[in-house]
Design a protein around this motif. Sequence first.
Motif, PDB file in Angstrom:
ATOM      1  N   GLN A 699       0.854  -1.290   0.144  1.00 45.65           N
ATOM      2  CA  GLN A 699       0.083   0.043   0.017  1.00 45.65           C
ATOM      3  C   GLN A 699       0.884   1.277   0.159  1.00 45.65           C
ATOM      4  O   GLN A 699       2.022   1.249   0.276  1.00 45.65           O
ATOM      5  CB  GLN A 699      -0.812  -0.013   1.406  1.00 45.65           C
ATOM      6  CG  GLN A 699      -1.931  -1.044   1.158  1.00 45.65           C
ATOM      7  CD  GLN A 699      -2.975  -0.878   2.378  1.00 45.65           C
ATOM      8  OE1 GLN A 699      -3.148   0.091   2.958  1.00 45.65           O
ATOM      9  NE2 GLN A 699      -3.561  -2.020   2.729  1.00 45.65           N
ATOM     10  N   THR A 700       0.193   2.311  -0.343  1.00 47.72           N
ATOM     11  CA  THR A 700       0.853   3.743  -0.325  1.00 47.72           C
ATOM     12  C   THR A 700       0.932   4.200   0.798  1.00 47.72           C
ATOM     13  O   THR A 700      -0.257   4.320   1.379  1.00 47.72           O
ATOM     14  CB  THR A 700       0.313   4.758  -1.457  1.00 47.72           C
ATOM     15  OG1 THR A 700       0.301   3.962  -2.900  1.00 47.72           O
ATOM     16  CG2 THR A 700       0.969   5.908  -1.439  1.00 47.72           C
ATOM     17  N   PRO A 701       2.188   4.558   1.460  1.00 49.21           N
ATOM     18  CA  PRO A 701       2.259   5.230   3.039  1.00 49.21           C
ATOM     19  C   PRO A 701       1.262   6.394   2.837  1.00 49.21           C
ATOM     20  O   PRO A 701       1.235   7.139   1.893  1.00 49.21           O
ATOM     21  CB  PRO A 701       3.734   5.496   2.927  1.00 49.21           C
ATOM     22  CG  PRO A 701       4.237   4.696   2.080  1.00 49.21           C
ATOM     23  CD  PRO A 701       3.626   4.545   0.821  1.00 49.21           C
ATOM     24  N   TYR A 702       0.815   7.007   4.033  1.00 47.36           N
ATOM     25  CA  TYR A 702       0.097   8.109   4.417  1.00 47.36           C
ATOM     26  C   TYR A 702      -1.050   8.185   3.446  1.00 47.36           C
ATOM     27  O   TYR A 702      -1.292   9.222   2.592  1.00 47.36           O
ATOM     28  CB  TYR A 702       0.786   9.340   4.257  1.00 47.36           C
ATOM     29  CG  TYR A 702       2.163   9.293   5.097  1.00 47.36           C
ATOM     30  CD1 TYR A 702       2.052   9.382   6.528  1.00 47.36           C
ATOM     31  CD2 TYR A 702       3.394   9.073   4.712  1.00 47.36           C
ATOM     32  CE1 TYR A 702       3.305   9.506   7.228  1.00 47.36           C
ATOM     33  CE2 TYR A 702       4.531   8.895   5.441  1.00 47.36           C
ATOM     34  CZ  TYR A 702       4.507   9.252   6.807  1.00 47.36           C
ATOM     35  OH  TYR A 702       5.675   9.183   7.451  1.00 47.36           O
ATOM     36  N   PRO A 703      -2.195   7.138   3.547  1.00 47.46           N
ATOM     37  CA  PRO A 703      -3.210   7.148   2.221  1.00 47.46           C
ATOM     38  C   PRO A 703      -4.025   8.307   2.609  1.00 47.46           C
ATOM     39  O   PRO A 703      -4.336   8.598   3.886  1.00 47.46           O
ATOM     40  CB  PRO A 703      -3.859   5.838   2.587  1.00 47.46           C
ATOM     41  CG  PRO A 703      -3.409   5.371   4.086  1.00 47.46           C
ATOM     42  CD  PRO A 703      -2.010   5.955   3.999  1.00 47.46           C
ATOM     43  N   GLY A 704      -4.397   9.249   1.780  1.00 47.76           N
ATOM     44  CA  GLY A 704      -5.239  10.221   2.024  1.00 47.76           C
ATOM     45  C   GLY A 704      -4.483  11.534   2.292  1.00 47.76           C
ATOM     46  O   GLY A 704      -5.070  12.764   2.456  1.00 47.76           O
ATOM     47  N   VAL A 705      -3.150  11.506   2.606  1.00 45.53           N
ATOM     48  CA  VAL A 705      -2.582  12.814   2.801  1.00 45.53           C
ATOM     49  C   VAL A 705      -1.589  13.136   1.606  1.00 45.53           C
ATOM     50  O   VAL A 705      -0.703  12.310   0.918  1.00 45.53           O
ATOM     51  CB  VAL A 705      -1.297  12.430   4.039  1.00 45.53           C
ATOM     52  CG1 VAL A 705      -0.628  13.672   4.291  1.00 45.53           C
ATOM     53  CG2 VAL A 705      -2.153  12.126   5.315  1.00 45.53           C
ATOM     54  N   TYR A 713       2.063  17.262   8.580  1.00 46.37           N
ATOM     55  CA  TYR A 713       1.476  16.026   9.284  1.00 46.37           C
ATOM     56  C   TYR A 713       2.373  15.495  10.077  1.00 46.37           C
ATOM     57  O   TYR A 713       1.943  15.125  11.210  1.00 46.37           O
ATOM     58  CB  TYR A 713       1.191  15.122   8.106  1.00 46.37           C
ATOM     59  CG  TYR A 713       0.393  13.958   8.746  1.00 46.37           C
ATOM     60  CD1 TYR A 713      -0.664  13.934   8.852  1.00 46.37           C
ATOM     61  CD2 TYR A 713       1.418  12.570   8.360  1.00 46.37           C
ATOM     62  CE1 TYR A 713      -1.389  12.538   9.270  1.00 46.37           C
ATOM     63  CE2 TYR A 713       0.559  11.649   9.174  1.00 46.37           C
ATOM     64  CZ  TYR A 713      -0.804  11.625   9.317  1.00 46.37           C
ATOM     65  OH  TYR A 713      -1.362  10.485   9.793  1.00 46.37           O
ATOM     66  N   LEU A 714       3.761  15.478   9.805  1.00 46.84           N
ATOM     67  CA  LEU A 714       4.995  14.950  10.756  1.00 46.84           C
ATOM     68  C   LEU A 714       5.033  15.633  11.939  1.00 46.84           C
ATOM     69  O   LEU A 714       5.458  15.287  12.871  1.00 46.84           O
ATOM     70  CB  LEU A 714       5.998  14.574   9.790  1.00 46.84           C
ATOM     71  CG  LEU A 714       5.863  13.433   8.801  1.00 46.84           C
ATOM     72  CD1 LEU A 714       7.028  13.424   7.978  1.00 46.84           C
ATOM     73  CD2 LEU A 714       5.488  12.148   9.284  1.00 46.84           C
ATOM     74  N   ILE A 715       5.112  17.057  11.560  1.00 48.41           N
ATOM     75  CA  ILE A 715       5.682  18.106  12.712  1.00 48.41           C
ATOM     76  C   ILE A 715       4.565  18.302  13.555  1.00 48.41           C
ATOM     77  O   ILE A 715       4.990  18.574  14.919  1.00 48.41           O
ATOM     78  CB  ILE A 715       5.794  19.512  12.007  1.00 48.41           C
ATOM     79  CG1 ILE A 715       6.813  20.327  12.978  1.00 48.41           C
ATOM     80  CG2 ILE A 715       4.422  20.099  11.860  1.00 48.41           C
ATOM     81  CD1 ILE A 715       8.230  19.680  12.703  1.00 48.41           C
ATOM     82  N   LEU A 720       2.755   6.968  10.698  1.00 44.15           N
ATOM     83  CA  LEU A 720       1.935   5.926   9.857  1.00 44.15           C
ATOM     84  C   LEU A 720       1.154   5.049  10.930  1.00 44.15           C
ATOM     85  O   LEU A 720       1.851   4.676  11.846  1.00 44.15           O
ATOM     86  CB  LEU A 720       3.073   5.037   9.033  1.00 44.15           C
ATOM     87  CG  LEU A 720       3.468   5.736   7.869  1.00 44.15           C
ATOM     88  CD1 LEU A 720       4.658   5.074   7.073  1.00 44.15           C
ATOM     89  CD2 LEU A 720       2.266   5.935   6.773  1.00 44.15           C
ATOM     90  N   LYS A 721       0.113   4.900  10.481  1.00 44.66           N
ATOM     91  CA  LYS A 721      -0.750   3.981  11.454  1.00 44.66           C
ATOM     92  C   LYS A 721      -0.346   2.648  11.415  1.00 44.66           C
ATOM     93  O   LYS A 721       0.264   2.089  10.382  1.00 44.66           O
ATOM     94  CB  LYS A 721      -2.231   4.114  11.254  1.00 44.66           C
ATOM     95  CG  LYS A 721      -2.712   5.599  11.101  1.00 44.66           C
ATOM     96  CD  LYS A 721      -2.501   6.322  12.526  1.00 44.66           C
ATOM     97  CE  LYS A 721      -2.922   7.989  12.484  1.00 44.66           C
ATOM     98  NZ  LYS A 721      -2.639   8.592  13.409  1.00 44.66           N
TER      99      LYS A 721
END
Length: 892
Positions: A699-705, A713-715, A720-721
């Motif tokens: 799967q692609t990391p950070y789906p929907g971001v 998002y990271l700061i 990743l869930k």
Amino acid sequence: VCVCVCVCVFLVLAPPPAGVWFTKNPTNQTVSQGNQARLGCAVQGVGEPDIVWRKDGEKLYSTDQMFISLGEQHWETYHSVKSVQQQDAGQYWCEVEFHGLTFSSEPAWITVEGVPHFVQEPQDVATLPAVPFNLTCAAVGPPEPVEVLWWLGGVQEGGVRPSPSILHVPGVNSSVKFYCEAKNARGISVSRTGTVHIKVLPSVPAGLQVLRMVDNNVTLSWKPGFNGHSDLLTCTIQLSRRSGGRREQQVQVPPHLQVLSGLRSHCNYSARISCANEVGASPFSPWLHFQTPESVPSAAPRNLTFDLSEQHLTLRWAGLQEHELQGKLLAYKVQWSLGGEAQEALLFKQNEAHLSGAGRFFNASFQVSACTVIGCGPWSPPLLLLPAAAVQVPGGRSHMWVGLLLGLLVAAMLGLFLSALVRRRGKETQFGSAFKPPGAESSVSFTAARSFNRNCVELQESTLDSLGINDDLKAKLQDVLIPERLLTLGHMLGKGEFGSVREAFLKMEDASVQKVAVKVLKSDITSSSDIEQCLKEAAYMKDFHHPNVIQLIGVSLHRRPGQRLPIPMVVLPFMKHGDLHTFLLLSRLGEQPFELSVQTLVQFMLDVARGMEYLSSKSIIHRDLAARNCMLNENMTVCVADFGLSKKIYSGDYYRQGSVSKLPVKWIALESLADNVYTTQSDVWAFGVTMWEIMARGQTPYPGVENSEIYEYLIKGERLKQPADCRDDIYEIMHSCWSPVPKCRPSFQHLIEQLEALWLSLSPAPTKEPLLYVNLEGEEEADEEVGASGAGARGLGLEAAASWGVPWQCGGTEDEEKDWLMVASGAALAIGGDYRYIIGPCAATEEEEEAAAAAAAAAAAGGGRGRTESMDTLQEVRDEEEEEEEDVVINV
């Protein structure tokens, strides 16, 4: 002791300096346990109450200390203990600091009276039956004296004894409990209950397994069982070979692992283990059965002989013994040379060869070698076919002499013709023949020294000098330059921004053919800087020698008509199962989805971690680690690849990006997004994302971001869930790679240790024997399947996933379909040569040979055709994910 006493006396007797003195000192007190104790102290000559209490030299901190004013610069304070315990006993005094000097009062003792407290309680004992041993118990007051009473197995042992007490036990035959009682005037205290253990034989070791297998060295590990109340001293390993022979080896423990070396290749072994303490050895564990990997044969076939008639040549040789073969026999390879020139090698299933057209083998030299799937062994001594010894039938000798005379006649005529031609050419210049001698009529004749075709431009072999790259890079790649004529390009395996990856065949020095993958730069890239960047990646890979890092085979240059610069081609090993990302997608979205065990996924992570640890030891920062840049070879071993963004750091431990680059945002560490600084720790961050890809099956990391939202998002602390069906301990490892502080992330060495421990805790996944023989008539269909799966692959080639010996492997062929030997791609690489020419055990006619070659050529031509509906679906998913993964431009 004397010095301490003198100092104390001095402190007590010496008068304090003028202006500060103690008007009240604490007094000695004897207090029963649980009662209150109160010490008082008063000092005169200080303006502010700054009096502190000390116990045995340590400062006491109290939140309820109060100071009472007795007059001008005269203060009194108290120290209270509400419920005195044994730990409150000791020496107390108070101190005052004044103008940098410290003044101390006279000391006082608090003595605590109560029931005895133990300073040494009896400890557990392990002993042999009927062997004497001692037990010790010591307790103190106050008040003194303290007496001790022993209890053994619920029965009082002897009478009252003074403390400390040692009880001598003549020996026991079974486990028994014991304790002691201490008594004084205040009461009785009871010690802890100890146990006398009887030493027995240890229990059977558990968890015997093969930890790793490298060449012929096998590492066994096991878990010790119950030690029988006695430390384990040694363990005995029994190793048995199924075909006969057993050996025994004794090892010291710990550690509970041992490397068994010197094993034979491709042999079935059984191992079991027993551990011993001072009592004796445990029973043996159940047998662990394993097979050592195959190797190339260790010996050459012997007794090579021939039988030559007018029409046929028959070669025979003795087959190898099982221990010499060191694997499963794939074929015998026969190579021959004529006039010093090597001819096409042939493969045979049996230990004899029948060849037609005997005349063409006169004066030929033959050698034979046995081959397994790993490769071919040593060659037999050359066998020369001499004409005088070749003819075996009556009347054959006369025909032989006639042939020889005709051959000599033809050779003489050819020699005369060549000598005349040489004399004539000696009179010519580079522009043609010279003028004839002057005569009645002066005429000129001209002979062209070289002919040209204006319709076809003749291209010369390209060299590194024609690229315009720097001298250091040129010198580094000179010894790996491969002439273009040795490469035959096949169908495309993948395509990227800067070029494509194509399947190819490389002709080796021994005339064998190796299947490779070739990275070709785009034809519209014409600048030397782009070409130099492509070749720098090859220069990095030239120095890599690790099973989990892809290695460079060589570099070739493709000359283009009408272009100043040739196109560089980087030659790499062919990776049978393509890139890891596509393989993970196939497991979910392929035509026949298959299950990947957790142990297999953890093994993928281990391979990547080992490859990255090797790169970091070489001071290489990858900067583009992701599942799409990891390749799977035929053994399902992951190799780290694609070093287009890699940088070597020669000083310090970081690299700062200083230009406009397209970078994979969702795999980049937080500090790299903020400051464009790249370190090995930023590669660790990308490794954590790659672990997430593996557990999420592509799967692609950070789906929907969106890419532009990743930094924000990271700061905020988001990460990743945890993927579905991901174990908590695996997620903890990957989450530790995403610490905002780079130095808090684990090193690759630490990650390897964590993953190895995790891999050992998982049960091994079942495997099947790899398929080595397929039907010749089904080769075209097999190639079409390869083409269908490989067309959607991205990386260095993805052949049909069904060819690996795991649960998604296709079934084997029937026995009647094995008359003809068709070698799979991995075996062909091991054997070398043109694997289309494979001859069965019986003599083949020329028509049959032509038909077999035509069928193989048709299979090769059809290898790129066909794509299943499910692969179209997979490609659509890949295209959508690649759009979402689109790199963004970071301006520095």
